[in-house]
Enzyme design. Structure first.
Site, PDB file in Angstrom:
ATOM      1  N   LYS A  45      44.167   0.286  19.347  1.00 44.51           N
ATOM      2  CA  LYS A  45      43.385  -0.550  20.247  1.00 44.51           C
ATOM      3  C   LYS A  45      42.111   0.121  20.772  1.00 44.51           C
ATOM      4  O   LYS A  45      41.036  -0.464  20.751  1.00 44.51           O
ATOM      5  CB  LYS A  45      44.278  -0.911  21.444  1.00 44.51           C
ATOM      6  CG  LYS A  45      43.810  -2.094  22.208  1.00 44.51           C
ATOM      7  CD  LYS A  45      44.132  -3.316  21.434  1.00 44.51           C
ATOM      8  CE  LYS A  45      43.930  -4.589  22.144  1.00 44.51           C
ATOM      9  NZ  LYS A  45      44.513  -5.674  21.349  1.00 44.51           N
ATOM     10  N   CYS A  55      56.894  19.302  13.184  1.00 45.24           N
ATOM     11  CA  CYS A  55      58.304  18.979  13.409  1.00 45.24           C
ATOM     12  C   CYS A  55      59.077  18.948  12.085  1.00 45.24           C
ATOM     13  O   CYS A  55      59.276  19.977  11.473  1.00 45.24           O
ATOM     14  CB  CYS A  55      58.402  17.675  14.211  1.00 45.24           C
ATOM     15  SG  CYS A  55      60.031  17.395  14.893  1.00 45.24           S
ATOM     16  N   TYR A  56      59.457  17.769  11.620  1.00 46.84           N
ATOM     17  CA  TYR A  56      60.139  17.668  10.327  1.00 46.84           C
ATOM     18  C   TYR A  56      59.311  18.364   9.248  1.00 46.84           C
ATOM     19  O   TYR A  56      59.844  19.032   8.357  1.00 46.84           O
ATOM     20  CB  TYR A  56      60.324  16.187   9.997  1.00 46.84           C
ATOM     21  CG  TYR A  56      61.014  15.904   8.679  1.00 46.84           C
ATOM     22  CD1 TYR A  56      62.384  15.769   8.620  1.00 46.84           C
ATOM     23  CD2 TYR A  56      60.276  15.751   7.506  1.00 46.84           C
ATOM     24  CE1 TYR A  56      63.019  15.499   7.410  1.00 46.84           C
ATOM     25  CE2 TYR A  56      60.890  15.491   6.297  1.00 46.84           C
ATOM     26  CZ  TYR A  56      62.268  15.360   6.249  1.00 46.84           C
ATOM     27  OH  TYR A  56      62.885  15.096   5.064  1.00 46.84           O
ATOM     28  N   ASP A  78      40.857  -7.758  19.138  1.00 49.54           N
ATOM     29  CA  ASP A  78      41.020  -7.405  17.726  1.00 49.54           C
ATOM     30  C   ASP A  78      40.363  -8.408  16.784  1.00 49.54           C
ATOM     31  O   ASP A  78      39.571  -8.046  15.918  1.00 49.54           O
ATOM     32  CB  ASP A  78      42.516  -7.303  17.371  1.00 49.54           C
ATOM     33  CG  ASP A  78      43.292  -6.554  18.423  1.00 49.54           C
ATOM     34  OD1 ASP A  78      42.660  -5.775  19.151  1.00 49.54           O
ATOM     35  OD2 ASP A  78      44.507  -6.764  18.537  1.00 49.54           O
ATOM     36  N   GLY A 103      59.376  13.168  11.349  1.00 48.72           N
ATOM     37  CA  GLY A 103      60.127  12.072  10.747  1.00 48.72           C
ATOM     38  C   GLY A 103      61.499  11.984  11.361  1.00 48.72           C
ATOM     39  O   GLY A 103      61.970  12.959  11.972  1.00 48.72           O
ATOM     40  N   HIS A 138      54.967  18.255  18.987  1.00 43.82           N
ATOM     41  CA  HIS A 138      54.068  17.199  18.504  1.00 43.82           C
ATOM     42  C   HIS A 138      52.687  17.308  19.148  1.00 43.82           C
ATOM     43  O   HIS A 138      52.477  16.791  20.244  1.00 43.82           O
ATOM     44  CB  HIS A 138      54.674  15.827  18.791  1.00 43.82           C
ATOM     45  CG  HIS A 138      55.850  15.534  17.922  1.00 43.82           C
ATOM     46  ND1 HIS A 138      55.738  14.900  16.700  1.00 43.82           N
ATOM     47  CD2 HIS A 138      57.159  15.834  18.067  1.00 43.82           C
ATOM     48  CE1 HIS A 138      56.926  14.815  16.139  1.00 43.82           C
ATOM     49  NE2 HIS A 138      57.814  15.369  16.957  1.00 43.82           N
ATOM     50  N   GLU A 159      50.132  15.726  18.361  1.00 44.62           N
ATOM     51  CA  GLU A 159      49.383  14.473  18.268  1.00 44.62           C
ATOM     52  C   GLU A 159      49.598  13.544  19.463  1.00 44.62           C
ATOM     53  O   GLU A 159      48.846  12.609  19.663  1.00 44.62           O
ATOM     54  CB  GLU A 159      49.758  13.735  16.962  1.00 44.62           C
ATOM     55  CG  GLU A 159      51.174  13.149  16.892  1.00 44.62           C
ATOM     56  CD  GLU A 159      52.249  14.149  16.471  1.00 44.62           C
ATOM     57  OE1 GLU A 159      52.056  15.358  16.677  1.00 44.62           O
ATOM     58  OE2 GLU A 159      53.300  13.714  15.959  1.00 44.62           O
TER      59      GLU A 159
END
Ligand code: XMP
Length: 512
Positions: free
Chosen positions: A368, A81-82, A226, A54, A168, A170
């Protein structure tokens, strides 16, 4: 009961990326507010919990907090992290402001054996983005890894299965990040897995049927991946209760309308009507130059065009749109939402309040590439799935300044050349978007023996995984040369082409 991982959102732009990684690894997950209570969480009965990063500092008085009862649930936790700093703070460790932050690539060294790092090398390349750091781990915890400067990069409380990582996992810039998350899910939290895109389709179909009941849905097809996937999903869920419309807003690329009509008549038959709203949009855009005003104006014209076209339809209560997660996240504002408003994407922030429809946005949680996979499962043609993204406000956000017929005509010609030449480029599939931008800047040139004084076109070619971050593509010089030479020679009104070499961030992909 369905196996679920709860992701606590502490305001990170990456919360959804975490969700995506978890789903890619075959485990269903949901993002929940950071202050969710134990009771609110009980309906999910999570198999594991992940705290996102965050933008705040846990040292600030009003930092986004966590209900301490969550840490006492006995459910395995991974704080990122945070999230890690918050665990440290709540459990009695020490967090301090670093003298300088750690941003970007870093190498960490793991010590000892832990399931979190199972199968990973002792030295790991990771992505860091933090100012604060944990300097003393809480009682019961031990440090598992350190950065080169000694900063604690990971910690665990083995007995409670509570973990924290300062980097991170991710993001793609942590190459082994997905493996680390997999270790957390499968080795530490002992998840069963097995969740797939097929499961997403089943769940979405059921949710759409429940929400729509016997009413009808109008679906706004934009020609992009989309909205086409939304239409296919609705087609599967409610068949003839859905009617698709394609708005020709006059801001489309050359040949766009014909191509879309062809696909949905011959290759993937759908009940599709083209609304000719060119006049309406261009009139509304007269004199508008501010990017946000343009977006809002287009959003409103879009809805008006829709209302007019659908007013005769009985029970048309819902409007389906292909809104994706990046559209949502970038239109939300600071507190309570992950980021400040960057742009009002026309299918989110630009919508007028008195919409008159209930929105149906079944792809709101997806990125996407996930949507492309979904479209493939639904049987949409490959050529449609691999179309480059095209923004709802169309060429209007690629004409800097006022949108006029003349500017549109010039940009369309330049854009067609860009498309043709990029299509010939051998690595076309690696490109996220390639397009021309018409600048309101005139420069002097010479053609033959004549002086010219004409506009500049900027070429924008970017690679990206999800539109959230992007880099400009190092195109071979011969490709650049061909595009430039063709535009200058073939498009009247342009005498100079420049190449945009900005990444996102700090730039955005579109210029407006
Ligand atoms: P930016 O310019 O924000 O774009 O870096 C990220 C991606 O989103 C597309 N884009 C839009 N898509 N409605 C859309 O459906 C919009 O208003 C919109 N604005 C930008 C852009 O083309 C890129 O792929």
């Amino acid at each position: 009961m369905r196996e679920t991982v709860a992701i606590f959102d502490f305001g990170s732009q990456y919360a959804q990326l975490i969700a995506r990684r978890v789903r890619e690894l075959g485990v269903y997950c949901e993002i929940v507010p950071h202050d969710s209570t134990k009771e609110e969480l009980s309906s999910l009965n999570p198999a594991a919990i992940i705290f996102s990063g965050g933008p705040s500092s846990v040292l600030d008085a009003d930092h986004p907090d966590l209900n301490p009862a969550i840490l006492a649930l006995g459910v395995p936790v991974l704080g990122i992290c945070y999230g890690m700093q918050l665990i440290a703070l709540l459990d009695g460790g020490t967090v301090e402001k670093g003298t300088r932050g750690e941003y970007g690539p870093a190498e960490i060294e793991t010590s000892g054996e832990d399931p979190l790092f199972h199968g990973l090398p002792a030295r790991l390349h990771v992505w860091m983005s933090h100012g604060d750091r944990v300097t003393v781990v809480p009682d019961g915890f031990q440090a598992l890894a350190c950065s080169a400067d000694g900063t604690i990069a990971a910690m665990r409380n083995a007995a409670r299965a509570v973990y924290g990582v300062q980097f991170h996992p991710e993001v793609v810039h942590t190459p082994e990040g997905s493996k680390l998350i997999s270790n957390f899910l499968y080795l530490i939290a002992r998840c069963r897995g097995g969740w797939t895109m097929g499961t997403f389709i089943e769940e979405s179909v059921a949710a759409i049927r429940k929400k729509v009941g016997s009413d009808r849905v109008v679906c706004a097809l934009s020609g992009g991946v989309d909205s086409a996937v939304v239409a296919a999903l609705l087609n599967r869920a409610i068949g003839s209760q859905m009617k698709a419309y394609f708005v020709d807003n006059g801001l489309l690329r050359a040949g766009e309308v014909e191509e879309i009509v062809d696909i949905f008549e011959r290759e993937y038959p759908l009940d599709l009507t083209v609304i000719d709203a060119r006049e309406r949009f261009l009139t509304a855009l007269k004199g508008v130059t501010d990017p946000e005003d343009k977006r809002k104006c287009i959003g409103e014209s879009f809805i008006d065009a829709f209302r007019d076209a659908t007013s005769h339809m009985e029970n048309a209560l819902f409007l389906a749109q292909g809104t994706l997660y990046p559209d949502v996240i970038e239109s939300r504002s600071a507190r309570g939402g992950p980021s400040v408003t960057i742009k009002s994407h026309h299918n989110v922030g630009g919508l007028p309040e008195n919409l008159g429809f209930t929105l149906l946005e079944p792809l709101r949680e997806l990125f996407k590439d996930e949507v492309r996979r979904l479209g493939k499962e639904l049987g949409l043609p490959e050529k449609l799935l691999h179309r480059q993204p095209f923004p709802g406000p169309g060429l209007a956000v690629r004409i800097i300044g006022e949108v006029t017929d003349e500017a549109l005509s010039v940009l369309r010609q330049a854009d067609t050349i860009v498309q043709q030449e990029m299509y010939r480029y051998e690595n076309y599939r690696d490109i996220w978007q390639s397009f021309a931008v018409l600048l309101p800047v005139k420069t002097v040139g010479v053609m033959g023996d004549e002086r010219t004084y004409a506009n500049v076109v900027a070429l924008r070619v970017v690679s990206s995984q999800d539109g959230m971050t992007a880099d400009w593509v190092k195109l071979p010089y011969d490709v650049l040369a061909r595009v430039s030479s063709r535009i200058i020679n073939e498009v009247r009104g342009v005498n100079r082409v420049v190449y945009d070499i900005s990444s996102k961030p700090p730039g955005t992909i579109e210029w407006e």
